[in-house]
Design a protein around this motif. Structure first.
Motif: not given
Length: 167
Positions: A5-9, A19-23, A27-28, A49-50
């Motif tokens: 998944s992509v999580v941005e802004r 805050g977030i738990n990503c598989g 990309r965060v 993670i950038v």
């Protein structure tokens, strides 16, 4: 968040968990995480993670396992700024301030370069055996002169472009 998944802004504040738990493969980027009880970002194999800001979490600012890229984040007032428990990760260009430990690497075969850790309450860096890292330059001392004008000598203390800094 599911893998790849992509999580941005985004913003994730005051959560009773992470805050977030990503598989794997997520990309965060460009997100803000603050005051989350269990930590800021937890990610798995191959995560990117950038460019995030993570502050005042009850746990670690960023926690990853294998093959992750953790780059250009600002991480303030967490248990550990960046925690790497696995292998083949790259921790680069992060700015960690006032965490319990700035950067903690318990896994091996990781690269740790160009980071700045300051004012950690325990240690700025805790890096286990069999990792690769740039020189760690101790800037905890004071006493550099002020500068007025157009030129000055360098007070960085190294010409190593891979150096990490401790303040």
């Amino acid at each position: 968040v599911n893998g790849f998944s992509v999580v941005e802004r985004c913003t994730a504040n005051d959560n009773t968990s992470l805050g977030i738990n990503c598989g794997s493969g997520c990309r965060v980027s460009a997100c803000s995480f603050s005051r989350n009880d269990s930590g800021g970002i937890q990610a798995f194999t191959g995560a990117i993670i950038v460019g995030n800001t993570i502050r005042e979490s009850g746990g670690d600012g960023i926690n990853v396992n294998n093959g992750a890229l953790i780059k250009d984040n600002v991480i303030l007032n967490n248990a550990k700024g960046v925690r790497v428990d696995g292998q083949h990760c790259r921790v680069e260009g992060n700015h960690c301030v006032a965490n319990g430990v700035g950067i903690s690497v318990t896994g091996d075969l990781n690269y740790i370069v160009r980071n700045t850790c300051a004012a950690s309450t325990t240690n700025n860096y805790e890096i286990g055996i069999n990792n690769r890292y740039g020189k760690i330059v101790d800037h905890t001392m004071t006493g550099t002169p002020s500068v007025t004008g157009n030129a000055s000598s360098s007070f960085i203390g190294t010409e190593d472009p891979w150096a990490n800094f401790a303040q």
